[in-house]
Motif scaffolding. Structure first.
Motif, PDB file in Angstrom:
ATOM      1  N   ILE A 134       0.884  -1.402  -0.257  1.00 21.93           N
ATOM      2  CA  ILE A 134       0.182   0.324   0.267  1.00 21.93           C
ATOM      3  C   ILE A 134       1.202   1.355  -0.316  1.00 21.93           C
ATOM      4  O   ILE A 134       0.350   1.844  -0.960  1.00 21.93           O
ATOM      5  N   ARG A 135       1.583   1.257   1.180  1.00 18.34           N
ATOM      6  CA  ARG A 135       3.175   2.785   0.450  1.00 18.34           C
ATOM      7  C   ARG A 135       2.822   2.385  -0.823  1.00 18.34           C
ATOM      8  O   ARG A 135       3.387   3.872  -1.145  1.00 18.34           O
ATOM      9  N   GLY A 136       3.578   1.679  -1.617  1.00 19.84           N
ATOM     10  CA  GLY A 136       4.447   2.099  -2.736  1.00 19.84           C
ATOM     11  C   GLY A 136       2.798   1.943  -3.333  1.00 19.84           C
ATOM     12  O   GLY A 136       2.975   3.253  -4.257  1.00 19.84           O
ATOM     13  N   TRP A 137       2.151   1.519  -3.278  1.00 16.43           N
ATOM     14  CA  TRP A 137       0.939   2.276  -4.634  1.00 16.43           C
ATOM     15  C   TRP A 137       0.191   3.282  -4.019  1.00 16.43           C
ATOM     16  O   TRP A 137       0.102   4.395  -5.343  1.00 16.43           O
ATOM     17  N   VAL A 138       0.604   4.088  -2.808  1.00 19.75           N
ATOM     18  CA  VAL A 138      -0.114   5.647  -2.056  1.00 19.75           C
ATOM     19  C   VAL A 138       0.960   6.405  -3.295  1.00 19.75           C
ATOM     20  O   VAL A 138       0.697   7.880  -2.827  1.00 19.75           O
ATOM     21  N   GLY A 149      -4.461   1.135  -3.589  1.00 16.69           N
ATOM     22  CA  GLY A 149      -3.938   2.061  -1.936  1.00 16.69           C
ATOM     23  C   GLY A 149      -4.974   2.467  -0.787  1.00 16.69           C
ATOM     24  O   GLY A 149      -5.348   1.198  -0.020  1.00 16.69           O
ATOM     25  N   VAL A 150      -5.558   3.361  -1.391  1.00 13.27           N
ATOM     26  CA  VAL A 150      -6.737   4.182  -0.238  1.00 13.27           C
ATOM     27  C   VAL A 150      -7.517   3.239  -0.004  1.00 13.27           C
ATOM     28  O   VAL A 150      -7.640   2.685   1.050  1.00 13.27           O
ATOM     29  N   VAL A 151      -7.487   2.517  -1.150  1.00 13.52           N
ATOM     30  CA  VAL A 151      -9.560   1.871  -0.947  1.00 13.52           C
ATOM     31  C   VAL A 151      -8.738   0.733  -0.125  1.00 13.52           C
ATOM     32  O   VAL A 151      -9.917  -0.044   0.802  1.00 13.52           O
ATOM     33  N   GLN A 152      -7.366   0.280   0.045  1.00 11.51           N
ATOM     34  CA  GLN A 152      -7.482  -1.448   0.513  1.00 11.51           C
ATOM     35  C   GLN A 152      -7.256  -0.932   1.425  1.00 11.51           C
ATOM     36  O   GLN A 152      -7.685  -1.933   2.875  1.00 11.51           O
ATOM     37  N   LEU A 153      -6.186   0.389   2.048  1.00  7.57           N
ATOM     38  CA  LEU A 153      -5.982   0.182   3.652  1.00  7.57           C
ATOM     39  C   LEU A 153      -7.264   1.167   4.557  1.00  7.57           C
ATOM     40  O   LEU A 153      -7.264   0.121   5.677  1.00  7.57           O
ATOM     41  N   MET A 154      -7.929   1.478   3.674  1.00  7.20           N
ATOM     42  CA  MET A 154      -9.583   1.971   4.364  1.00  7.20           C
ATOM     43  C   MET A 154     -10.764   0.431   4.296  1.00  7.20           C
ATOM     44  O   MET A 154     -11.229   0.441   5.540  1.00  7.20           O
ATOM     45  N   VAL A 170      -2.064   8.447   4.409  1.00  9.98           N
ATOM     46  CA  VAL A 170      -3.452   9.049   3.407  1.00  9.98           C
ATOM     47  C   VAL A 170      -3.110  10.526   3.521  1.00  9.98           C
ATOM     48  O   VAL A 170      -3.078  11.571   2.008  1.00  9.98           O
ATOM     49  N   ALA A 171      -3.192  11.566   4.284  1.00  7.21           N
ATOM     50  CA  ALA A 171      -2.645  12.748   5.011  1.00  7.21           C
ATOM     51  C   ALA A 171      -2.155  13.017   3.847  1.00  7.21           C
ATOM     52  O   ALA A 171      -1.643  14.390   3.199  1.00  7.21           O
ATOM     53  N   GLY A 172      -0.138  12.472   3.334  1.00  3.44           N
ATOM     54  CA  GLY A 172       0.296  13.129   2.878  1.00  3.44           C
ATOM     55  C   GLY A 172       0.098  13.071   1.782  1.00  3.44           C
ATOM     56  O   GLY A 172       1.106  13.085   1.058  1.00  3.44           O
ATOM     57  N   ILE A 173      -0.341  12.382   0.984  1.00  5.64           N
ATOM     58  CA  ILE A 173      -1.111  12.700  -0.372  1.00  5.64           C
ATOM     59  C   ILE A 173      -1.564  13.133  -1.059  1.00  5.64           C
ATOM     60  O   ILE A 173      -2.332  14.040  -0.783  1.00  5.64           O
ATOM     61  N   ASP A 174      -0.104  13.228  -1.935  1.00  9.63           N
ATOM     62  CA  ASP A 174      -1.024  14.959  -2.363  1.00  9.63           C
ATOM     63  C   ASP A 174      -0.439  15.279  -3.496  1.00  9.63           C
ATOM     64  O   ASP A 174       0.133  14.886  -5.112  1.00  9.63           O
ATOM     65  N   ARG A 175      -1.636  14.789  -4.590  1.00  9.94           N
ATOM     66  CA  ARG A 175      -2.170  14.749  -5.571  1.00  9.94           C
ATOM     67  C   ARG A 175      -3.657  15.378  -6.447  1.00  9.94           C
ATOM     68  O   ARG A 175      -4.091  15.903  -5.306  1.00  9.94           O
ATOM     69  N   GLU A 177      -6.073  14.600  -8.473  1.00  9.23           N
ATOM     70  CA  GLU A 177      -6.940  13.829  -9.465  1.00  9.23           C
ATOM     71  C   GLU A 177      -8.566  13.489  -8.721  1.00  9.23           C
ATOM     72  O   GLU A 177      -8.242  13.080  -7.822  1.00  9.23           O
ATOM     73  N   TYR A 178      -9.663  14.358  -8.714  1.00 11.18           N
ATOM     74  CA  TYR A 178     -10.752  13.713  -7.880  1.00 11.18           C
ATOM     75  C   TYR A 178     -10.811  12.770  -7.503  1.00 11.18           C
ATOM     76  O   TYR A 178     -11.182  12.573  -5.989  1.00 11.18           O
ATOM     77  N   TYR A 179     -11.173  11.255  -8.198  1.00 14.89           N
ATOM     78  CA  TYR A 179     -10.885  10.207  -7.620  1.00 14.89           C
ATOM     79  C   TYR A 179      -9.895  10.180  -6.733  1.00 14.89           C
ATOM     80  O   TYR A 179     -10.647   9.098  -5.931  1.00 14.89           O
ATOM     81  N   VAL A 180      -8.588  10.744  -6.795  1.00 12.87           N
ATOM     82  CA  VAL A 180      -7.840  10.510  -5.690  1.00 12.87           C
ATOM     83  C   VAL A 180      -8.727  11.127  -4.191  1.00 12.87           C
ATOM     84  O   VAL A 180      -8.760  10.330  -3.331  1.00 12.87           O
ATOM     85  N   ASN A 181      -8.914  12.284  -4.541  1.00 11.09           N
ATOM     86  CA  ASN A 181      -9.338  13.093  -3.179  1.00 11.09           C
ATOM     87  C   ASN A 181     -10.072  12.657  -2.574  1.00 11.09           C
ATOM     88  O   ASN A 181     -10.398  12.536  -1.700  1.00 11.09           O
ATOM     89  N   MET A 182     -11.154  12.230  -3.418  1.00  6.12           N
ATOM     90  CA  MET A 182     -12.799  11.695  -2.984  1.00  6.12           C
ATOM     91  C   MET A 182     -12.256  10.060  -1.952  1.00  6.12           C
ATOM     92  O   MET A 182     -12.792   9.851  -1.218  1.00  6.12           O
ATOM     93  N   ALA A 183     -11.457   9.119  -2.505  1.00  8.50           N
ATOM     94  CA  ALA A 183     -10.796   8.604  -1.715  1.00  8.50           C
ATOM     95  C   ALA A 183     -10.090   8.478  -0.460  1.00  8.50           C
ATOM     96  O   ALA A 183     -10.565   7.651   0.478  1.00  8.50           O
ATOM     97  N   ARG A 184      -9.344  10.155  -0.375  1.00  9.66           N
ATOM     98  CA  ARG A 184      -8.950   9.763   0.533  1.00  9.66           C
ATOM     99  C   ARG A 184      -9.569  10.825   2.002  1.00  9.66           C
ATOM    100  O   ARG A 184     -10.513  10.515   3.309  1.00  9.66           O
ATOM    101  N   ALA A 185     -11.072  11.245   1.050  1.00 11.78           N
ATOM    102  CA  ALA A 185     -12.246  11.787   2.045  1.00 11.78           C
ATOM    103  C   ALA A 185     -13.195  10.773   2.325  1.00 11.78           C
ATOM    104  O   ALA A 185     -13.233  10.610   3.323  1.00 11.78           O
TER     105      ALA A 185
END
Length: 241
Positions: A134-138, A149-154, A170-175, A177-185
């Motif tokens: 997961i660390r590699g995927w994110v 990676g975010v979905v698997q962590l969740m 997850v907080a450290g992901i700086d991207r 893209e909408y679908y990345v940040n929706m997964a973070r939320a």
């Protein structure tokens, strides 16, 4: 698929024809609206229950064909990609085997729905190894690899396997893209519900730890849950920026 053998090509063609036979044109039009990043011409319209049942039968009754299909990347249709994701979960016996198939497949995932349907039961056999992946995927480049990676962590790490440092991952992901940040939320909304003691300080902090959109969207999605009290919802509302 030029590198496929004749037998592999025949298997892939047969599977595509069988998916086409399962397609529902009305559902195709509906699905196209849900996955705007996919060309509608690539959507057959196989409903999820039918796809899962087909994947189950293919994996159990024709495993050689299923493995030939998994080797035949890239696929032509959205539904073939969904089938591929289902087969990874059904056919892998160890996390290492799943990692190998995912490394080949994830760069071709081009929408949130295919990304989110992938469930790999064997991951629970070695959660530390999964966390390392997961660390590699994110940190990867492809948008939907990060989301995966975010979905698997969740999915795997918000209950007994939770550690507060996962929040920072997850907080450290700086991207952008909408679908990345929706997964973070989505992740943080579940973290607020399942691990409030560790997660609330992240939202109480000023200046905020997350970007404003993800901060507010996570609070909104948590407030929509039936698993928290009206008082808790009111407090989450007060943390909105």
């Amino acid at each position: 698929m030029g590198a496929c053998t004749s037998a592999t090509s025949e298997s892939v063609d047969r599977i595509r024809r069988e998916l086409e036979a399962l397609a529902d044109p009305a559902y195709r039009d509906f699905q196209a609206k849900l996955v705007p990043t996919v060309d509608p011409a690539r959507i057959l319209g196989v409903r999820t229950p039918a796809l899962r049942d087909y994947a189950r039968r293919l994996a159990s009754e024709r495993p050689a064909e299923a493995r030939a299909f998994l080797a035949a990347l890239p696929h032509e249709t959205y539904d073939e990609n969904n089938l591929h994701g289902e087969l990874i979960g059904r056919m892998t016996k160890t996390p290492a085997e799943a990692f190998e198939l995912l490394d080949a497949f994830l760069p071709y995932v081009d929408n949130w729905a295919t990304c989110d349907l992938i469930r790999v039961p064997t991951f629970r056999r070695d959660l530390p190894a999964v966390l390392g992946r997961i660390r590699g995927w994110v940190a990867a480049e492809p948008e939907y690899t990060v989301r995966f990676g975010v979905v698997q962590l969740m999915t795997l790490f918000l209950d007994d396997a939770f550690e507060p440092e996962h929040l920072s991952l997850v907080a450290g992901i700086d991207r952008p893209e909408y679908y990345v940040n929706m997964a973070r939320a989505w992740y943080f909304s579940f973290a607020l519900i399942k691990q409030p003691a560790a997660t609330l300080p992240l939202f109480e902090r000023r200046p905020i730890a997350l970007d404003v959109w993800t901060h507010n969207k996570a609070l909104q999605k948590a407030r929509e849950s039936r698993r928290i009290t009206p008082e808790q919802k009111a407090y989450l509302q007060s943390l909105k920026v």
